[in-house]
Write a protein that holds these residues in place. Structure first.
Motif, PDB file in Angstrom:
ATOM      1  N   VAL A 111      11.901   9.086 -19.243  1.00 43.94           N
ATOM      2  CA  VAL A 111      13.335   9.323 -19.426  1.00 43.94           C
ATOM      3  C   VAL A 111      13.585   9.866 -20.830  1.00 43.94           C
ATOM      4  CG1 VAL A 111      15.620   8.247 -19.476  1.00 43.94           C
ATOM      5  CG2 VAL A 111      13.929   7.517 -17.779  1.00 43.94           C
ATOM      6  N   GLN A 112      14.210  11.050 -20.891  1.00 42.17           N
ATOM      7  CA  GLN A 112      14.552  11.614 -22.195  1.00 42.17           C
ATOM      8  C   GLN A 112      15.887  11.092 -22.688  1.00 42.17           C
ATOM      9  OE1 GLN A 112      14.055  15.854 -22.379  1.00 42.17           O
ATOM     10  NE2 GLN A 112      11.882  15.532 -22.679  1.00 42.17           N
ATOM     11  N   GLU A 113      16.846  11.060 -21.772  1.00 41.96           N
ATOM     12  CA  GLU A 113      18.151  10.511 -22.135  1.00 41.96           C
ATOM     13  C   GLU A 113      18.971  10.266 -20.887  1.00 41.96           C
ATOM     14  OE1 GLU A 113      20.873  13.339 -24.190  1.00 41.96           O
ATOM     15  OE2 GLU A 113      19.203  14.727 -23.981  1.00 41.96           O
ATOM     16  N   ILE A 114      20.055   9.527 -21.065  1.00 39.69           N
ATOM     17  CA  ILE A 114      20.993   9.245 -19.983  1.00 39.69           C
ATOM     18  C   ILE A 114      22.349   9.724 -20.465  1.00 39.69           C
ATOM     19  CG2 ILE A 114      22.089   7.429 -18.628  1.00 39.69           C
ATOM     20  CD1 ILE A 114      19.431   5.788 -19.212  1.00 39.69           C
ATOM     21  N   ILE A 115      22.980  10.586 -19.666  1.00 39.96           N
ATOM     22  CA  ILE A 115      24.257  11.167 -20.102  1.00 39.96           C
ATOM     23  C   ILE A 115      25.320  10.966 -19.021  1.00 39.96           C
ATOM     24  CG2 ILE A 115      23.182  12.893 -21.599  1.00 39.96           C
ATOM     25  CD1 ILE A 115      23.550  14.960 -19.368  1.00 39.96           C
ATOM     26  N   ARG A 116      26.566  11.053 -19.444  1.00 38.76           N
ATOM     27  CA  ARG A 116      27.676  11.039 -18.486  1.00 38.76           C
ATOM     28  C   ARG A 116      27.671  12.367 -17.748  1.00 38.76           C
ATOM     29  NH1 ARG A 116      31.193   6.959 -19.430  1.00 38.76           N
ATOM     30  NH2 ARG A 116      31.018   5.919 -21.436  1.00 38.76           N
ATOM     31  N   THR A 117      28.305  12.379 -16.582  1.00 32.75           N
ATOM     32  CA  THR A 117      28.349  13.636 -15.847  1.00 32.75           C
ATOM     33  C   THR A 117      29.188  14.644 -16.624  1.00 32.75           C
ATOM     34  OG1 THR A 117      30.215  12.858 -14.555  1.00 32.75           O
ATOM     35  CG2 THR A 117      28.048  12.618 -13.569  1.00 32.75           C
ATOM     36  N   MET A 118      28.843  15.887 -16.432  1.00 28.96           N
ATOM     37  CA  MET A 118      29.572  16.970 -17.076  1.00 28.96           C
ATOM     38  C   MET A 118      29.741  18.056 -16.034  1.00 28.96           C
ATOM     39  SD  MET A 118      26.507  18.562 -19.450  1.00 28.96           S
ATOM     40  CE  MET A 118      26.618  17.317 -20.679  1.00 28.96           C
ATOM     41  N   GLU A 119      30.367  19.135 -16.427  1.00 27.31           N
ATOM     42  CA  GLU A 119      30.566  20.213 -15.471  1.00 27.31           C
ATOM     43  C   GLU A 119      29.217  20.784 -15.045  1.00 27.31           C
ATOM     44  OE1 GLU A 119      32.818  24.475 -15.157  1.00 27.31           O
ATOM     45  OE2 GLU A 119      33.664  22.935 -16.465  1.00 27.31           O
ATOM     46  N   ASP A 169      32.118   9.224 -10.242  1.00 23.99           N
ATOM     47  CA  ASP A 169      33.155   8.393 -10.834  1.00 23.99           C
ATOM     48  C   ASP A 169      32.749   8.025 -12.264  1.00 23.99           C
ATOM     49  OD1 ASP A 169      31.317   6.264 -10.688  1.00 23.99           O
ATOM     50  OD2 ASP A 169      32.177   5.460  -8.847  1.00 23.99           O
ATOM     51  N   LYS A 170      33.460   7.079 -12.864  1.00 18.25           N
ATOM     52  CA  LYS A 170      33.198   6.752 -14.272  1.00 18.25           C
ATOM     53  C   LYS A 170      31.825   6.108 -14.482  1.00 18.25           C
ATOM     54  CE  LYS A 170      35.481   2.295 -14.106  1.00 18.25           C
ATOM     55  NZ  LYS A 170      36.385   1.363 -14.669  1.00 18.25           N
ATOM     56  N   HIS A 171      31.179   5.636 -13.400  1.00 17.39           N
ATOM     57  CA  HIS A 171      29.865   5.009 -13.524  1.00 17.39           C
ATOM     58  C   HIS A 171      28.718   5.996 -13.303  1.00 17.39           C
ATOM     59  CE1 HIS A 171      31.847   1.148 -13.644  1.00 17.39           C
ATOM     60  NE2 HIS A 171      32.490   1.456 -12.546  1.00 17.39           N
ATOM     61  N   THR A 172      29.019   7.154 -12.703  1.00 17.58           N
ATOM     62  CA  THR A 172      27.990   8.139 -12.384  1.00 17.58           C
ATOM     63  C   THR A 172      27.305   8.618 -13.666  1.00 17.58           C
ATOM     64  OG1 THR A 172      29.328   8.875 -10.512  1.00 17.58           O
ATOM     65  CG2 THR A 172      27.535  10.328 -11.195  1.00 17.58           C
ATOM     66  N   ARG A 173      25.992   8.720 -13.615  1.00 11.02           N
ATOM     67  CA  ARG A 173      25.227   9.176 -14.776  1.00 11.02           C
ATOM     68  C   ARG A 173      24.194  10.207 -14.349  1.00 11.02           C
ATOM     69  NH1 ARG A 173      28.784   6.973 -16.741  1.00 11.02           N
ATOM     70  NH2 ARG A 173      28.870   5.361 -18.330  1.00 11.02           N
ATOM     71  N   ILE A 174      23.759  10.981 -15.326  1.00 15.28           N
ATOM     72  CA  ILE A 174      22.645  11.906 -15.135  1.00 15.28           C
ATOM     73  C   ILE A 174      21.502  11.388 -15.993  1.00 15.28           C
ATOM     74  CG2 ILE A 174      21.786  14.250 -15.497  1.00 15.28           C
ATOM     75  CD1 ILE A 174      24.709  15.230 -15.117  1.00 15.28           C
ATOM     76  N   ILE A 175      20.368  11.117 -15.334  1.00 13.97           N
ATOM     77  CA  ILE A 175      19.175  10.679 -16.061  1.00 13.97           C
ATOM     78  C   ILE A 175      18.329  11.923 -16.278  1.00 13.97           C
ATOM     79  CG2 ILE A 175      17.132   9.222 -16.019  1.00 13.97           C
ATOM     80  CD1 ILE A 175      18.609   7.312 -14.187  1.00 13.97           C
ATOM     81  N   VAL A 176      18.118  12.281 -17.536  1.00 15.85           N
ATOM     82  CA  VAL A 176      17.351  13.476 -17.876  1.00 15.85           C
ATOM     83  C   VAL A 176      15.892  13.058 -18.037  1.00 15.85           C
ATOM     84  CG1 VAL A 176      17.076  15.371 -19.518  1.00 15.85           C
ATOM     85  CG2 VAL A 176      19.368  14.487 -19.007  1.00 15.85           C
ATOM     86  N   ILE A 177      15.035  13.693 -17.226  1.00 17.97           N
ATOM     87  CA  ILE A 177      13.648  13.272 -17.102  1.00 17.97           C
ATOM     88  C   ILE A 177      12.719  14.472 -17.227  1.00 17.97           C
ATOM     89  CG2 ILE A 177      11.995  12.367 -15.389  1.00 17.97           C
ATOM     90  CD1 ILE A 177      14.227  10.524 -14.446  1.00 17.97           C
ATOM     91  N   GLU A 178      11.535  14.231 -17.756  1.00 13.85           N
ATOM     92  CA  GLU A 178      10.527  15.279 -17.779  1.00 13.85           C
ATOM     93  C   GLU A 178       9.529  15.023 -16.659  1.00 13.85           C
ATOM     94  OE1 GLU A 178       7.107  17.335 -20.552  1.00 13.85           O
ATOM     95  OE2 GLU A 178       8.517  15.955 -21.481  1.00 13.85           O
ATOM     96  N   ILE A 179       9.370  16.029 -15.777  1.00 16.17           N
ATOM     97  CA  ILE A 179       8.396  15.951 -14.694  1.00 16.17           C
ATOM     98  C   ILE A 179       7.500  17.171 -14.821  1.00 16.17           C
ATOM     99  CG2 ILE A 179       8.046  15.939 -12.201  1.00 16.17           C
ATOM    100  CD1 ILE A 179      10.844  14.955 -11.837  1.00 16.17           C
ATOM    101  N   ASN A 180       6.220  16.947 -15.001  1.00 21.10           N
ATOM    102  CA  ASN A 180       5.249  18.054 -15.085  1.00 21.10           C
ATOM    103  C   ASN A 180       5.730  19.176 -16.008  1.00 21.10           C
ATOM    104  OD1 ASN A 180       3.820  16.581 -13.222  1.00 21.10           O
ATOM    105  ND2 ASN A 180       4.540  17.768 -11.492  1.00 21.10           N
ATOM    106  N   ASN A 181       6.084  18.841 -17.226  1.00 20.22           N
ATOM    107  CA  ASN A 181       6.532  19.805 -18.242  1.00 20.22           C
ATOM    108  C   ASN A 181       7.834  20.514 -17.885  1.00 20.22           C
ATOM    109  OD1 ASN A 181       4.247  19.256 -19.821  1.00 20.22           O
ATOM    110  ND2 ASN A 181       3.051  20.672 -18.572  1.00 20.22           N
ATOM    111  N   MET A 182       8.601  19.966 -16.981  1.00 19.94           N
ATOM    112  CA  MET A 182       9.897  20.550 -16.624  1.00 19.94           C
ATOM    113  C   MET A 182      10.970  19.473 -16.825  1.00 19.94           C
ATOM    114  SD  MET A 182      10.926  22.585 -13.155  1.00 19.94           S
ATOM    115  CE  MET A 182      10.728  21.225 -12.046  1.00 19.94           C
ATOM    116  N   ILE A 183      12.083  19.864 -17.441  1.00 16.39           N
ATOM    117  CA  ILE A 183      13.182  18.932 -17.660  1.00 16.39           C
ATOM    118  C   ILE A 183      14.142  19.054 -16.478  1.00 16.39           C
ATOM    119  CG2 ILE A 183      15.040  18.225 -19.222  1.00 16.39           C
ATOM    120  CD1 ILE A 183      12.238  18.036 -20.446  1.00 16.39           C
ATOM    121  N   VAL A 184      14.473  17.897 -15.876  1.00 16.72           N
ATOM    122  CA  VAL A 184      15.338  17.852 -14.708  1.00 16.72           C
ATOM    123  C   VAL A 184      16.317  16.705 -14.901  1.00 16.72           C
ATOM    124  CG1 VAL A 184      15.373  17.526 -12.203  1.00 16.72           C
ATOM    125  CG2 VAL A 184      13.438  18.657 -13.247  1.00 16.72           C
ATOM    126  N   GLY A 185      17.541  16.881 -14.399  1.00 13.26           N
ATOM    127  CA  GLY A 185      18.524  15.800 -14.424  1.00 13.26           C
ATOM    128  C   GLY A 185      18.719  15.247 -13.023  1.00 13.26           C
TER     129      GLY A 185
END
Length: 157
Positions: free
Chosen positions: A31-39, A78-94
């Motif tokens: 896990v690289q970071e956890i962020i709130r949802t955005m556009e 909703d206000k609880h929804t999050r995006i977990i930013v993760i590195e998988i096989n040298n690729m960054i995915v949320g």
């Protein structure tokens, strides 16, 4: 310290999150970071489970809805929804999840191999099931969450 005690003492550190009624965990080191949802910008002809892309500090990151990936009913963010930013096989995915619970440390010996089907999910995505005092935690194998073909498609997004 003998081998058995060493194994008992080994802890796995996880970020836990919910999708529907189920609780999942992923290795905190992925896990690289956890962020709130955005556009999220939609991408034409992207696979069904890809919501689109976001611009995160100048990096364009594909966003995958884990509800869709697991074949669950979709629901609005909703206000609880999050995006977990993760590195998988040298690729960054949320990954979009319903909510992020906590960071947990659980003993490695409390994790069992996955049964053939857990919570309606194919066991191919699951690295194990953690037994906590009052609940079970489904541990996801992020490297297997996307097929090679899907990773190729995402690299083009």
């Amino acid at each position: 310290m003998d081998q058995k005690k060493k194994q008992d003492a080994e802890l796995i550190q996880l970020v836990t999150f919910s999708i529907g009624e189920e609780e999942f965990g992923v290795d905190i080191l992925k896990v690289q970071e956890i962020i709130r949802t955005m556009e999220i910008t939609r991408v034409p002809k992207a696979p069904d489970f890809v919501e689109g892309v976001i611009n995160l500090r100048g990096n364009v990151i594909p966003i995958i809805d884990l509800r869709k990936r697991f074949g669950l009913e979709t629901r609005g963010h909703d206000k609880h929804t999050r995006i977990i930013v993760i590195e998988i096989n040298n690729m960054i995915v949320g990954f979009v999840v319903d909510s992020v619970s906590e960071v947990l440390r659980i003993p490695a010996n409390t994790v069992e191999p996955p049964p053939p089907v857990v919570a309606g999910l194919e066991s191919e995505y699951i690295s194990g099931v953690g037994k906590l005092e009052d609940r079970l935690l489904i541990l996801l194998d992020l490297d297997r969450l996307l097929s090679g073909e899907e990773k190729d498609v995402l690299s083009l997004v």
